[in-house]
Design a protein around this motif. Structure first.
Motif, short mmCIF file in Angstrom:
data_model
loop_
_atom_site.label_atom_id
_atom_site.label_comp_id
_atom_site.label_asym_id
_atom_site.label_seq_id
_atom_site.Cartn_x
_atom_site.Cartn_y
_atom_site.Cartn_z
N ASN A 148 35.78 45.28 31.35
CA ASN A 148 36.29 44.97 30.02
C ASN A 148 36.38 46.22 29.15
O ASN A 148 37.36 46.41 28.41
CB ASN A 148 35.39 43.95 29.33
N PHE A 149 35.36 47.07 29.24
CA PHE A 149 35.37 48.33 28.47
C PHE A 149 36.57 49.18 28.87
O PHE A 149 37.31 49.68 28.01
CB PHE A 149 34.06 49.09 28.68
N LEU A 150 36.77 49.34 30.18
CA LEU A 150 37.93 50.11 30.65
C LEU A 150 39.23 49.48 30.14
O LEU A 150 40.16 50.19 29.76
CB LEU A 150 37.95 50.17 32.17
N GLY A 151 39.28 48.15 30.13
CA GLY A 151 40.48 47.45 29.69
C GLY A 151 40.79 47.64 28.22
O GLY A 151 41.93 47.90 27.85
N VAL A 152 39.77 47.50 27.35
CA VAL A 152 40.05 47.63 25.92
C VAL A 152 40.41 49.07 25.55
O VAL A 152 41.32 49.31 24.76
CB VAL A 152 38.91 47.09 25.02
N LEU A 200 43.69 56.38 18.55
CA LEU A 200 42.66 56.03 17.58
C LEU A 200 42.21 54.58 17.74
O LEU A 200 41.02 54.27 17.56
CB LEU A 200 43.15 56.31 16.16
N VAL A 201 43.14 53.71 18.10
CA VAL A 201 42.78 52.31 18.38
C VAL A 201 41.90 52.26 19.63
O VAL A 201 40.91 51.52 19.68
CB VAL A 201 44.05 51.44 18.55
N ALA A 202 42.25 53.06 20.64
CA ALA A 202 41.45 53.11 21.87
C ALA A 202 40.02 53.53 21.56
O ALA A 202 39.05 52.90 22.03
CB ALA A 202 42.07 54.08 22.88
N GLY A 211 36.80 51.08 21.88
CA GLY A 211 35.70 51.52 22.74
C GLY A 211 34.39 51.60 21.97
O GLY A 211 33.34 51.16 22.46
N ALA A 212 34.45 52.13 20.74
CA ALA A 212 33.24 52.23 19.92
C ALA A 212 32.71 50.85 19.54
O ALA A 212 31.50 50.60 19.58
CB ALA A 212 33.53 53.05 18.66
N ALA A 213 33.62 49.94 19.18
CA ALA A 213 33.21 48.57 18.83
C ALA A 213 32.57 47.89 20.03
O ALA A 213 31.54 47.21 19.90
CB ALA A 213 34.41 47.77 18.34
N PHE A 218 28.75 46.52 19.96
CA PHE A 218 28.46 45.09 19.93
C PHE A 218 28.08 44.45 21.26
O PHE A 218 27.31 43.51 21.29
CB PHE A 218 29.65 44.33 19.33
N TYR A 219 28.61 44.94 22.36
CA TYR A 219 28.37 44.25 23.63
C TYR A 219 26.98 44.43 24.23
O TYR A 219 26.55 43.57 25.01
CB TYR A 219 29.48 44.56 24.64
N PRO A 220 26.23 45.48 23.91
CA PRO A 220 24.86 45.51 24.42
C PRO A 220 24.04 44.28 24.03
O PRO A 220 23.20 43.81 24.80
CB PRO A 220 24.28 46.80 23.83
N SER A 221 24.29 43.71 22.84
CA SER A 221 23.56 42.50 22.45
C SER A 221 23.97 41.30 23.30
O SER A 221 23.14 40.45 23.63
CB SER A 221 23.77 42.20 20.96
N VAL A 222 25.24 41.25 23.68
CA VAL A 222 25.72 40.18 24.56
C VAL A 222 25.03 40.30 25.92
O VAL A 222 24.53 39.31 26.48
CB VAL A 222 27.26 40.24 24.73
N VAL A 223 25.01 41.52 26.44
CA VAL A 223 24.39 41.76 27.75
C VAL A 223 22.90 41.46 27.70
O VAL A 223 22.36 40.83 28.62
CB VAL A 223 24.66 43.21 28.20
N ALA A 224 22.22 41.86 26.63
CA ALA A 224 20.79 41.60 26.52
C ALA A 224 20.51 40.10 26.53
O ALA A 224 19.57 39.63 27.19
CB ALA A 224 20.23 42.23 25.25
N GLN A 225 21.35 39.34 25.84
CA GLN A 225 21.20 37.89 25.82
C GLN A 225 21.42 37.29 27.20
O GLN A 225 20.65 36.42 27.66
CB GLN A 225 22.19 37.30 24.81
N GLU A 226 22.45 37.75 27.90
CA GLU A 226 22.73 37.24 29.24
C GLU A 226 21.63 37.63 30.22
O GLU A 226 21.24 36.83 31.08
CB GLU A 226 24.08 37.74 29.73
N GLU A 227 21.12 38.85 30.09
CA GLU A 227 20.05 39.28 30.99
C GLU A 227 18.77 38.49 30.75
O GLU A 227 18.04 38.17 31.70
CB GLU A 227 19.81 40.79 30.86
N ALA A 228 18.48 38.14 29.50
CA ALA A 228 17.31 37.31 29.21
C ALA A 228 17.47 35.94 29.86
O ALA A 228 16.51 35.38 30.42
CB ALA A 228 17.12 37.17 27.69
#
Length: 199
Positions: A89-93, A104-106, A110-112, A116-126
Motif C-alpha cells: 500500500n505504501f508503494l502504491g500511494v 509533492l503529493v507523493a 507517503g508521509a501521511a 498514521f498506519y503504524p497505529s493501524v498495524v499496532a492494533q492488528e498486531e495486538a
C-alpha cells in the motif's frame, strides 16, 4: 492515531475524495511545482511503483487468500515481513503521487501513511497476538514489521487458495492502476477544455 486506526476506511475515502477534487478542478501539472523533466521522471518512477505495488499485493494475497485470521501466515512474503500488504500500500500511494506527476503529493501521501498506519498495524498486531498467543510473539521476534528481510524467505511446495478471495485481492490491488488511469483520463479532459479549471 487510534482514531485513524478505528476509522481508516472513512479517512481513506476522504483522501480519495480530495484527490478527485484536485484531479477534476486543477490544471494538469498545476500543483507539481517542479520542472517538466522532473515530472516526467516522476511519472515513470511512479508507474513502476504502481505496477510493483499491484504485483506485490497480489503475491501477498496468495498466501492469505481465504485464511486471514484463520491461521498465521508465516510463509512467502510473510516470512520476510509481518505487514507486507501495508508495504505494498505504501508503494502504491507514493507511486500514485509520482505517476500523476505530483511529486509533492507523493511525498505528502507517503508521509501521511508513515504517520498514521503504524497505529493501524499496532492494533492488528495486538489482535493477532490475542488470537495466536506465544506463536505470534515468536513470529514478531523473528520477522521485521516493515522492511523485508530477504534471507528469511521460505515458501511451501503448495498453497491452497479460495478463488473468491484471490479475485477480491486482485481487484483490490488493481485500484492503484485504475486510479492512475482515471487521473490520466481526467487530465486529457482538461487538455481538451471539457472540464473547468478552478486552480
Amino acid at each position: 492515531m487510534e482514531h485513524f486506526a478505528n476509522h481508516r476506511i472513512a479517512w481513506s475515502r476522504v483522501v480519495v475524495g480530495a484527490m478527485l477534487v484536485i484531479a477534476l478542478f486543477s490544471a494538469p501539472g498545476a500543483l507539481s511545482g517542479v520542472p517538466e523533466w522532473v515530472a516526467q521522471i516522476a511519472e515513470m518512477l511512479g508507474y513502476a511503483l504502481l505496477v510493483a505495488a499491484t504485483l506485490w499485493r497480489i503475491w501477498c494475497a496468495l498466501f492469505i487468500a481465504g485464511t486471514k485470521n484463520g491461521e498465521l501466515a508465516e510463509q512467502g512474503p510473510y516470512a520476510m515481513a509481518r505487514n507486507p500488504l501495508y508495504l505494498g500500500n505504501f508503494l502504491g500511494v507514493v507511486g500514485f503521487g509520482f505517476a500523476v506527476e505530483q511529486p509533492l503529493v507523493a511525498i505528502g501521501l507517503g508521509a501521511a501513511f508513515a504517520l498514521f498506519y503504524p497505529s493501524v498495524v499496532a492494533q492488528e498486531e495486538a489482535n493477532l497476538a490475542r488470537i495466536f498467543g506465544g506463536r505470534y510473539r515468536a513470529y514478531c521476534a523473528r520477522v521485521p514489521r516493515w522492511l523485508p528481510e530477504w534471507s528469511l524467505y521460505r515458501e511451501p511446495a503448495l498453497v491452497t487458495l479460495a478463488p473468491k478471495h484471490v479475485r477480491k485481492a486482485i481487484l483490490d490491488a488493481m485500484w492503484f492502476l485504475w486510479a492512475f488511469a482515471l487521473w490520466e483520463f481526467v487530465e486529457e479532459l482538461h487538455k481538451l477544455n471539457l472540464l473547468p479549471t478552478l486552480f
